[in-house]
Design an enzyme around this catalytic site. Structure first.
Site, PDB file in Angstrom:
ATOM      1  N   HIS A 121      66.682  19.127  60.580  1.00 56.66           N
ATOM      2  CA  HIS A 121      65.504  18.762  61.039  1.00 56.66           C
ATOM      3  C   HIS A 121      65.467  18.744  62.702  1.00 56.66           C
ATOM      4  O   HIS A 121      66.567  18.523  63.109  1.00 56.66           O
ATOM      5  CB  HIS A 121      65.132  17.195  60.546  1.00 56.66           C
ATOM      6  CG  HIS A 121      64.045  16.828  60.684  1.00 56.66           C
ATOM      7  ND1 HIS A 121      63.403  16.340  61.912  1.00 56.66           N
ATOM      8  CD2 HIS A 121      62.780  16.279  59.981  1.00 56.66           C
ATOM      9  CE1 HIS A 121      62.208  15.919  62.003  1.00 56.66           C
ATOM     10  NE2 HIS A 121      61.836  15.942  60.663  1.00 56.66           N
ATOM     11  N   ASP A 198      72.941  12.621  60.138  1.00 57.22           N
ATOM     12  CA  ASP A 198      71.481  12.228  59.949  1.00 57.22           C
ATOM     13  C   ASP A 198      71.231  11.566  58.701  1.00 57.22           C
ATOM     14  O   ASP A 198      71.168  12.438  57.751  1.00 57.22           O
ATOM     15  CB  ASP A 198      70.887  13.621  60.465  1.00 57.22           C
ATOM     16  CG  ASP A 198      69.385  13.435  60.192  1.00 57.22           C
ATOM     17  OD1 ASP A 198      68.967  12.281  59.666  1.00 57.22           O
ATOM     18  OD2 ASP A 198      68.441  14.638  60.358  1.00 57.22           O
ATOM     19  N   GLN A 201      67.322  10.873  55.280  1.00 55.54           N
ATOM     20  CA  GLN A 201      66.790  11.188  53.721  1.00 55.54           C
ATOM     21  C   GLN A 201      67.935  10.664  52.804  1.00 55.54           C
ATOM     22  O   GLN A 201      67.663  10.726  51.566  1.00 55.54           O
ATOM     23  CB  GLN A 201      66.645  12.712  53.528  1.00 55.54           C
ATOM     24  CG  GLN A 201      65.518  13.315  54.355  1.00 55.54           C
ATOM     25  CD  GLN A 201      64.107  12.869  53.997  1.00 55.54           C
ATOM     26  OE1 GLN A 201      63.840  12.080  52.895  1.00 55.54           O
ATOM     27  NE2 GLN A 201      63.118  13.275  54.702  1.00 55.54           N
ATOM     28  N   CYS A 362      59.274  20.292  59.832  1.00 47.94           N
ATOM     29  CA  CYS A 362      60.130  20.021  61.051  1.00 47.94           C
ATOM     30  C   CYS A 362      61.379  20.844  60.953  1.00 47.94           C
ATOM     31  O   CYS A 362      62.517  20.260  61.421  1.00 47.94           O
ATOM     32  CB  CYS A 362      60.258  18.530  61.467  1.00 47.94           C
ATOM     33  SG  CYS A 362      58.966  17.794  61.782  1.00 47.94           S
TER      34      CYS A 362
END
Ligand code: 7TS
Length: 408
Positions: A121, A198, A201, A362
């Protein structure tokens, strides 16, 4: 209790949109909020609201307890060693920027490497691009295999002794796959690099144990996991957080201030200058209680089944292209339908009360890798059902018909 029975706890889902019952398939962008999270925020403002860490009065202590209690809940949720390893941020974007601006810029120098992947992203790409530019480090990419997955042989070939930071998304918001974060982290550590994950999600959808993953930093966004917007968290190993300089200065993050010199509190408070997002943290705490009561494994299994069902049903539609691997999918399906622009697909679906996302999500470099300018995406959460997917499939067939009539 999941799927259909849960829907009633989400007031927003109980409405018609454009004359049809709402089918919400955009939870990867943001999730809906259960009654209990909305109530927790309301109760905070109606009963406890005050500033934290300063007042000696009763409301001040209640607000401080609620805020620090929420930090403990996030720590437990991620299985961190202590709440001091949790920094409240605005979300994943702010958390990743904090690591890139504070840690990476201090540690990297010319000739060093920062390693990421082309599926990231923008929030996990641009901060590293900028950190590399500012320090003279080289930004390197682990290549993707044909189905979008990462091979550990490629990870081994990309990470070197010059690598200082490796940052990879746990779950892809486009390809619907889970990356082998623990294994990538082991390789990073062998070369003396830190592992940043990250978790935007992954946190909403599966059990996460930062100690088992042995990652150095991990992020989450409250709004994607039934919590309010404007609140998220950065997990960081305590020694690393305390080695990092703040990037925002002001009230409450200081230890001692004199005219020309100041010193900082320990982490995490040194990163939380100014009045923090107190009501947001309270809402996130309530969201975590809610998710843990249902059980992260139950949520994961529900979505895995929905994803498999959606993949099967959607792949039967003539002219559909589904992106990402067929196996081991999490709760989203990204696709294109014939050469109908995904924005047109989303617009026709919206007219039938079905909310999906269309665009580059994104992830512009990933779109280029997929050789498309945009895609459509349906994403699922604990309140979705097979019925929602049936509605999606029916609407997509009608969309195809509509456009073939228009062209024909
Ligand atoms: N990382 C990933 C993997 C994401 O999916 C997102 C948001 C972010 C970071 C940024 O999170 P934020 O809470 O700081 O904004 N993803 C999406 C999406 O897929 N559609 O809308 C937002």
């Amino acid at each position: 209790m999941i799927g259909r029975e849960l829907r009633e706890q989400f007031p927003i889902l109980n409405q018609n949109v454009n004359g049809y019952p709402l089918v919400y398939l955009d939870s990867a962008a943001t999730s809906q909020k259960p009654h209990r999270v909305i109530e927790a925020v309301k109760k905070y403002y109606e009963w406890d609201n005050s500033n934290v860490h300063r007042g000696v009065h009763t409301l001040g202590s209640r607000a401080t307890d609620a805020y620090e209690g929420a930090r403990e809940k996030v720590a437990r949720f991620l299985h961190a060693k202590s709440p001091e390893e949790i920094v409240f941020t605005r979300g994943t974007t702010t958390a990743l920027n904090l690591v890139a601006s504070s840690y990476a810029r201090a540690v990297c120098k010319e000739g060093d490497e920062i390693v990421i992947t082309p599926m990231e992203h923008h929030s996990n790409l641009i901060p590293w691009q900028q950190a590399a530019k500012a320090t003279g480090a080289t930004l390197k990419y682990i290549p993707l295999q044909d189905d979008g997955t990462i091979s550990l042989a490629d990870v081994e070939a990309t990470i070197t002794d010059r690598t200082k930071v490796v940052s990879v998304m746990y779950v892809s918001n486009v390809l619907g796959l889970v990356n082998p974060i623990k294994e990538i982290g082991e390789i990073a550590h062998r070369h003396g690099a830190v592992m940043v994950v990250d978790g935007a999600q992954s946190s909403p959808h599966m059990k996460v144990d930062v100690q088992d993953l042995n990652c150095d930093f991990y992020t989450l966004s409250g709004h994607k996991m039934c919590g309010p917007t404007g609140i998220g968290a950065l997990y960081g190993k305590k020694a690393l957080l305390n080695q990092m300089e703040p990037i925002e200065y002001g009230g409450e993050m200081i230890d001692f201030v004199d005219l020309y010199e100041s010193t900082w509190k320990d982490a995490p408070w040194r990163f939380e200058g100014g009045t923090p997002i107190i009501a947001g943290a309270v809402g996130l705490g309530a969201a975590i209680d809610f998710l843990l009561e249902i059980g992260m494994d139950t949520i994961h299994e529900h979505e895995r089944k929905l994803a498999a069902y959606a993949y099967d049903k959607l792949s039967m539609i003539d002219g559909i292209t589904i992106f990402g691997p067929e196996q081991d999918r999490v709760g989203l399906v990204t696709f294109n339908l014939d050469d109908i622009h995904p924005h047109d697909v989303a617009t026709v679906l919206d007219a039938k009360g079905i909310a999906i996302r269309a665009g580059h999500h994104c992830c512009q470099p990933l779109m280029r890798w997929l050789e498309v300018s945009a895609t459509a995406r349906a994403s699922f959460y604990l309140y979705n059902t097979e019925h929602d997917i049936d509605q999606l499939v029916k609407a997509l067939l009608e969309t195809k018909e509509y456009f073939s009539d228009a062209i024909g």
